[in-house]
Design a protein around this motif. Sequence first.
Motif, PDB file in Angstrom:
ATOM      1  N   GLY A 261       0.809  -1.206   0.000  1.00  0.00           N
ATOM      2  CA  GLY A 261       0.000   0.000   0.000  1.00  0.00           C
ATOM      3  C   GLY A 261       0.843   1.258   0.000  1.00  0.00           C
ATOM      4  O   GLY A 261       0.381   2.333  -0.398  1.00  0.00           O
TER       5      GLY A 261
ATOM      6  N   GLU B 152      -4.945 -10.626  -6.145  1.00  0.00           N
ATOM      7  CA  GLU B 152      -4.850  -9.166  -6.218  1.00  0.00           C
ATOM      8  C   GLU B 152      -3.631  -8.744  -7.038  1.00  0.00           C
ATOM      9  O   GLU B 152      -3.721  -7.846  -7.894  1.00  0.00           O
ATOM     10  CB  GLU B 152      -4.755  -8.575  -4.817  1.00  0.00           C
ATOM     11  CG  GLU B 152      -4.588  -7.067  -4.805  1.00  0.00           C
ATOM     12  CD  GLU B 152      -4.314  -6.490  -3.429  1.00  0.00           C
ATOM     13  OE1 GLU B 152      -3.875  -5.312  -3.357  1.00  0.00           O
ATOM     14  OE2 GLU B 152      -4.526  -7.196  -2.422  1.00  0.00           O
TER      15      GLU B 152
ATOM     16  N   ALA C  98     -10.895  -7.702  -3.108  1.00  0.00           N
ATOM     17  CA  ALA C  98     -10.667  -7.121  -1.782  1.00  0.00           C
ATOM     18  C   ALA C  98     -11.839  -7.403  -0.843  1.00  0.00           C
ATOM     19  O   ALA C  98     -11.637  -7.706   0.338  1.00  0.00           O
ATOM     20  CB  ALA C  98     -10.443  -5.616  -1.909  1.00  0.00           C
TER      21      ALA C  98
ATOM     22  N   THR D 177      -7.013  -0.995   1.736  1.00  0.00           N
ATOM     23  CA  THR D 177      -7.751  -0.897   0.467  1.00  0.00           C
ATOM     24  C   THR D 177      -8.982   0.008   0.541  1.00  0.00           C
ATOM     25  O   THR D 177      -9.440   0.492  -0.483  1.00  0.00           O
ATOM     26  CB  THR D 177      -8.227  -2.285   0.015  1.00  0.00           C
ATOM     27  OG1 THR D 177      -9.231  -2.767   0.917  1.00  0.00           O
ATOM     28  CG2 THR D 177      -7.067  -3.284  -0.036  1.00  0.00           C
TER      29      THR D 177
ATOM     30  N   TYR E 108      -4.638   3.251   2.575  1.00  0.00           N
ATOM     31  CA  TYR E 108      -5.183   3.862   1.360  1.00  0.00           C
ATOM     32  C   TYR E 108      -5.194   5.379   1.459  1.00  0.00           C
ATOM     33  O   TYR E 108      -4.791   6.077   0.525  1.00  0.00           O
ATOM     34  CB  TYR E 108      -6.603   3.345   1.112  1.00  0.00           C
ATOM     35  CG  TYR E 108      -7.286   4.032  -0.048  1.00  0.00           C
ATOM     36  CD1 TYR E 108      -7.121   3.566  -1.348  1.00  0.00           C
ATOM     37  CD2 TYR E 108      -8.073   5.173   0.146  1.00  0.00           C
ATOM     38  CE1 TYR E 108      -7.721   4.208  -2.425  1.00  0.00           C
ATOM     39  CE2 TYR E 108      -8.672   5.819  -0.917  1.00  0.00           C
ATOM     40  CZ  TYR E 108      -8.500   5.338  -2.194  1.00  0.00           C
ATOM     41  OH  TYR E 108      -9.088   5.984  -3.255  1.00  0.00           O
TER      42      TYR E 108
END
Length: 440
Positions: A126, A267, A345, A366, A423
């Motif tokens: 991330g 993913e 997700a 996410t 995120y």
Amino acid sequence: DLHSFPTRRSSDLEIMVHQAILKGDKYYEALGLILKVYELSQLSALFGDIPYKEAYQQAANTTPVFDSQAELVDEFVADLDSAAVILARRPTISKTGLDKVYNDNYAGWIKFANSLKMRILCRMSGADDAYWARIQAMVDDPAKNPVFSSNSDNAAVPFQGQDPYRSYWGQNSTTESVFTSHRICETVINMMVEFNDAGNATFEDPRLPIYAVQKKNLWKGSRGGVSTDDFKKYDDGAAVPNFAILSSTIVPAFLMDYSEVLFILAEGVEKDKLNVPGQTAKSLYEAGVEASIAKWAEIGKKADKPVIVRNSDIRTLLTSSLASYDKAKAGGDESIFGSAEELIACQKYLSLFFCGYEVFNEWRRTEYPQFTPASGTVANEYEVPTRFGYPNYTVASNRANVLKALDRMGGANNMHTPLDWSYVKKAGSHRNPYVMPASN
């Protein structure tokens, strides 16, 4: 405070590692390293920067330096790699029968170490896509980096009804009334139930009756974060957690599952960050859903009131608006998700039910599924918490290093400072922020 549990357990594990080294017990040194990383990676996921290199030196160093989140990942991975190397040499097990997770199986612990490494690297992706390259290196050398390959590899602590294997939920202090005072969120219900135009359920995810119990013979969820008055409205008839199953010793303490490995790989392939030979994002994703359902189906059939999952239920789910990869990929009204990435997700989110803090960690990475903070979250300025604040005793006893860590993270010691891999840190705003209603 539940978040203090990793601190206490990791301290015990540091002692375990230290004593194993003193005694030349390589097997328990390796297990101690793996479990210490598991606990402290959870602690870092909650707080951000924490001490690791200088932690647990007691009187020799009462003000340890806080390592950055990037440094922590490297340190965690190094210890996991060390543990895997030790176990690959099959050291003598000085005392058998203590290990209830893998029953003294070297290969099981090696797979857990590598799967946990994959989780930690995926979380940090991330912050920087470069972490996917490190996962790719694992994929490219499976002989050196074996990970979970079936549910039989799952890392889970079984409960046996007596110490030290007593279930916190059903055998300690949690009563049924306390347990069922919680509600299932409507976001989860909407991800697990298909409704017709009249609002009646026409199909449900086969895991849902294991996770939850209906009220008033319908599937309804409550809305999280609403005011007290609004809660009364949403609470009427909302489903509750399935105490009969979830509090039972048939549900172990899940540390990490095979399905999580599959969702990580799915993913990465979906984002064009990974290449998994012989697999597609769809095949990995569907295998992840099937593995999650199989895990819970095994539990459901052992319940006093068995919940039976049929293969046809899984096939129906994977072609429904709730879980079809093809429909999510195509977009449009046939899927409840806007993209395949969102679908992966969200299904990973559902699979992490009862897996510690990992569902919270994944949501912050996410921000799927898309929650909308409601009017009752005024105390946190209408924001889902992005981290836990360092405890007062930590701030008081190690103030200089706490302030350095907060300066590096770029925020105050509260629930608003985003962690490096979240995120909101990368995007600069939440996917679905609260919008203050216009005043009259």
